[in-house]
Scaffold this motif. Structure first.
Motif, PDB file in Angstrom:
ATOM      1  N   ILE A  25      97.440 -64.125 -33.628  1.00 32.34           N
ATOM      2  CA  ILE A  25      98.128 -64.210 -32.339  1.00 32.34           C
ATOM      3  C   ILE A  25      98.933 -62.939 -32.107  1.00 32.34           C
ATOM      4  CG2 ILE A  25      99.986 -65.396 -31.086  1.00 32.34           C
ATOM      5  CD1 ILE A  25      98.932 -68.023 -32.426  1.00 32.34           C
ATOM      6  N   MET A  26      99.636 -62.471 -33.146  1.00 35.34           N
ATOM      7  CA  MET A  26     100.432 -61.259 -33.030  1.00 35.34           C
ATOM      8  C   MET A  26      99.532 -60.050 -32.731  1.00 35.34           C
ATOM      9  SD  MET A  26     102.797 -59.317 -35.843  1.00 35.34           S
ATOM     10  CE  MET A  26     101.344 -58.774 -36.729  1.00 35.34           C
ATOM     11  N   GLN A  27      98.405 -59.936 -33.445  1.00 32.52           N
ATOM     12  CA  GLN A  27      97.493 -58.819 -33.203  1.00 32.52           C
ATOM     13  C   GLN A  27      96.933 -58.865 -31.779  1.00 32.52           C
ATOM     14  OE1 GLN A  27      94.735 -59.280 -36.504  1.00 32.52           O
ATOM     15  NE2 GLN A  27      95.485 -57.360 -37.367  1.00 32.52           N
ATOM     16  N   CYS A  28      96.586 -60.036 -31.316  1.00 33.12           N
ATOM     17  CA  CYS A  28      96.072 -60.171 -29.945  1.00 33.12           C
ATOM     18  C   CYS A  28      97.124 -59.749 -28.929  1.00 33.12           C
ATOM     19  CB  CYS A  28      95.612 -61.603 -29.678  1.00 33.12           C
ATOM     20  SG  CYS A  28      94.103 -62.049 -30.533  1.00 33.12           S
ATOM     21  N   HIS A  80      99.534 -57.625 -29.374  1.00 26.88           N
ATOM     22  CA  HIS A  80      99.652 -56.164 -29.430  1.00 26.88           C
ATOM     23  C   HIS A  80      98.514 -55.500 -28.658  1.00 26.88           C
ATOM     24  CE1 HIS A  80     102.462 -55.714 -33.158  1.00 26.88           C
ATOM     25  NE2 HIS A  80     102.946 -56.516 -32.253  1.00 26.88           N
ATOM     26  N   ILE A  81      97.322 -56.009 -28.799  1.00 26.05           N
ATOM     27  CA  ILE A  81      96.171 -55.452 -28.073  1.00 26.05           C
ATOM     28  C   ILE A  81      96.362 -55.637 -26.573  1.00 26.05           C
ATOM     29  CG2 ILE A  81      93.699 -55.741 -27.631  1.00 26.05           C
ATOM     30  CD1 ILE A  81      93.440 -56.406 -30.670  1.00 26.05           C
ATOM     31  N   ILE A  82      96.830 -56.795 -26.159  1.00 19.65           N
ATOM     32  CA  ILE A  82      97.083 -57.052 -24.733  1.00 19.65           C
ATOM     33  C   ILE A  82      98.135 -56.089 -24.210  1.00 19.65           C
ATOM     34  CG2 ILE A  82      98.083 -58.729 -23.113  1.00 19.65           C
ATOM     35  CD1 ILE A  82      96.656 -60.920 -24.850  1.00 19.65           C
ATOM     36  N   ASP A  83      99.217 -55.887 -24.978  1.00 25.95           N
ATOM     37  CA  ASP A  83     100.271 -54.959 -24.561  1.00 25.95           C
ATOM     38  C   ASP A  83      99.723 -53.546 -24.395  1.00 25.95           C
ATOM     39  OD1 ASP A  83     102.088 -57.045 -24.681  1.00 25.95           O
ATOM     40  OD2 ASP A  83     102.972 -56.414 -26.593  1.00 25.95           O
ATOM     41  N   ILE A  84      98.923 -53.092 -25.343  1.00 26.66           N
ATOM     42  CA  ILE A  84      98.340 -51.745 -25.268  1.00 26.66           C
ATOM     43  C   ILE A  84      97.420 -51.631 -24.055  1.00 26.66           C
ATOM     44  CG2 ILE A  84      96.708 -50.162 -26.384  1.00 26.66           C
ATOM     45  CD1 ILE A  84      97.888 -51.133 -29.080  1.00 26.66           C
ATOM     46  N   LEU A  85      96.571 -52.622 -23.838  1.00 30.68           N
ATOM     47  CA  LEU A  85      95.657 -52.585 -22.699  1.00 30.68           C
ATOM     48  C   LEU A  85      96.407 -52.597 -21.373  1.00 30.68           C
ATOM     49  CD1 LEU A  85      92.809 -54.913 -23.984  1.00 30.68           C
ATOM     50  CD2 LEU A  85      92.757 -52.419 -23.747  1.00 30.68           C
ATOM     51  N   LYS A  86      97.469 -53.375 -21.282  1.00 29.37           N
ATOM     52  CA  LYS A  86      98.281 -53.388 -20.054  1.00 29.37           C
ATOM     53  C   LYS A  86      98.867 -52.009 -19.801  1.00 29.37           C
ATOM     54  CE  LYS A  86      99.729 -58.219 -19.806  1.00 29.37           C
ATOM     55  NZ  LYS A  86     100.882 -59.144 -19.961  1.00 29.37           N
ATOM     56  N   ARG A 107      97.949 -45.987 -33.960  1.00 25.82           N
ATOM     57  CA  ARG A 107      96.711 -45.881 -34.732  1.00 25.82           C
ATOM     58  C   ARG A 107      96.389 -47.208 -35.397  1.00 25.82           C
ATOM     59  NH1 ARG A 107      99.157 -41.236 -36.895  1.00 25.82           N
ATOM     60  NH2 ARG A 107      98.742 -39.502 -35.512  1.00 25.82           N
ATOM     61  N   MET A 108      97.422 -47.849 -35.950  1.00 28.25           N
ATOM     62  CA  MET A 108      97.221 -49.127 -36.629  1.00 28.25           C
ATOM     63  C   MET A 108      96.767 -50.183 -35.610  1.00 28.25           C
ATOM     64  SD  MET A 108      99.859 -50.909 -39.268  1.00 28.25           S
ATOM     65  CE  MET A 108     101.070 -51.285 -38.017  1.00 28.25           C
ATOM     66  N   SER A 109      97.330 -50.151 -34.408  1.00 25.83           N
ATOM     67  CA  SER A 109      96.983 -51.145 -33.395  1.00 25.83           C
ATOM     68  C   SER A 109      95.560 -50.972 -32.901  1.00 25.83           C
ATOM     69  CB  SER A 109      97.937 -51.033 -32.202  1.00 25.83           C
ATOM     70  OG  SER A 109      99.248 -51.313 -32.621  1.00 25.83           O
ATOM     71  N   TYR A 110      95.068 -49.725 -32.882  1.00 29.76           N
ATOM     72  CA  TYR A 110      93.716 -49.472 -32.410  1.00 29.76           C
ATOM     73  C   TYR A 110      92.663 -49.669 -33.484  1.00 29.76           C
ATOM     74  CZ  TYR A 110      95.446 -47.484 -28.082  1.00 29.76           C
ATOM     75  OH  TYR A 110      96.025 -47.316 -26.879  1.00 29.76           O
ATOM     76  N   ARG A 111      93.078 -49.795 -34.742  1.00 26.50           N
ATOM     77  CA  ARG A 111      92.133 -49.915 -35.844  1.00 26.50           C
ATOM     78  C   ARG A 111      91.179 -51.072 -35.581  1.00 26.50           C
ATOM     79  NH1 ARG A 111      92.401 -46.608 -39.075  1.00 26.50           N
ATOM     80  NH2 ARG A 111      94.619 -46.462 -39.335  1.00 26.50           N
ATOM     81  N   GLY A 112      89.910 -50.795 -35.675  1.00 24.14           N
ATOM     82  CA  GLY A 112      88.894 -51.825 -35.484  1.00 24.14           C
ATOM     83  C   GLY A 112      88.407 -51.948 -34.060  1.00 24.14           C
ATOM     84  N   LEU A 113      89.023 -51.223 -33.118  1.00 24.46           N
ATOM     85  CA  LEU A 113      88.568 -51.273 -31.725  1.00 24.46           C
ATOM     86  C   LEU A 113      87.500 -50.207 -31.509  1.00 24.46           C
ATOM     87  CD1 LEU A 113      91.962 -51.656 -29.825  1.00 24.46           C
ATOM     88  CD2 LEU A 113      90.240 -53.402 -30.229  1.00 24.46           C
ATOM     89  N   PRO A 114      86.681 -50.376 -30.465  1.00 22.71           N
ATOM     90  CA  PRO A 114      85.692 -49.342 -30.172  1.00 22.71           C
ATOM     91  C   PRO A 114      86.378 -47.979 -30.033  1.00 22.71           C
ATOM     92  CG  PRO A 114      85.304 -51.274 -28.824  1.00 22.71           C
ATOM     93  CD  PRO A 114      86.619 -51.492 -29.528  1.00 22.71           C
ATOM     94  N   GLY A 115      85.785 -46.963 -30.631  1.00 25.09           N
ATOM     95  CA  GLY A 115      86.349 -45.632 -30.601  1.00 25.09           C
ATOM     96  C   GLY A 115      87.053 -45.261 -31.877  1.00 25.09           C
TER      97      GLY A 115
END
Length: 151
Positions: free
Chosen positions: A99-102, A104-110, A136-144
């Protein structure tokens, strides 16, 4: 004790490979979604999955979880690693971490799409190096990401 665990893992992997071969109707070493869905209905496959504490009630979602590279096929590595990951019950801490990782991803995308004028507070607090490290840690595992399963 470590040797015992290693032997247990090895035996489990052999059982999973045997199951994969059983599910692989075409014999090509890869399970298609159709093969997986058909196999999920067979009693002995359900029994095997029950023994691993894996619920096959939603076989389509299970297949998506196993198909790490999203090519519509599950190879032997994806199958064994995926089944090992999915066996047993999720712990509460596992769920809260996801839930926390999701979030963080939502915050970055916003922030990236302009829906949030300011970077998330957890991203902008602290030194620049710390912020970059968190990004960098938040983007780990995302495309790119060079280490991502998506590449």
């Amino acid at each position: 004790m470590i040797q015992k665990q290693g032997k247990k893992r090895e035996a489990s992997a052999h059982h999973l490979i045997s199951l994969l071969r059983d599910m692989d109707a075409s014999g090509d070493g890869i399970i298609s979604k159709e093969e997986f869905m058909a196999s999920a209905k067979r009693a002995h496959v359900k029994e095997f999955m029950d023994a691993l504490s894996i619920n096959l009630d939603d076989a389509a979602n299970m297949f998506q979880l196993l198909d790490r590279n999203m090519d519509g096929m599950v190879d032997i590595v994806e199958f064994v690693q995926g089944m090992e990951r999915l066996r047993g019950e999720a712990k509460s801490s596992d769920i809260h971490f996801l839930i926390m990782q999701c979030q963080h991803i939502i915050d970055i995308l916003k922030h990236l799409t302009g829906r949030a004028p300011e970077p998330p507070s957890w991203l902008s607090s602290g030194s620049k190096e710390r912020r970059l490290s968190k990004t960098r840690m938040s983007y780990r595992g995302l495309p790119g990401d060079p280490g991502s399963d998506f590449n």
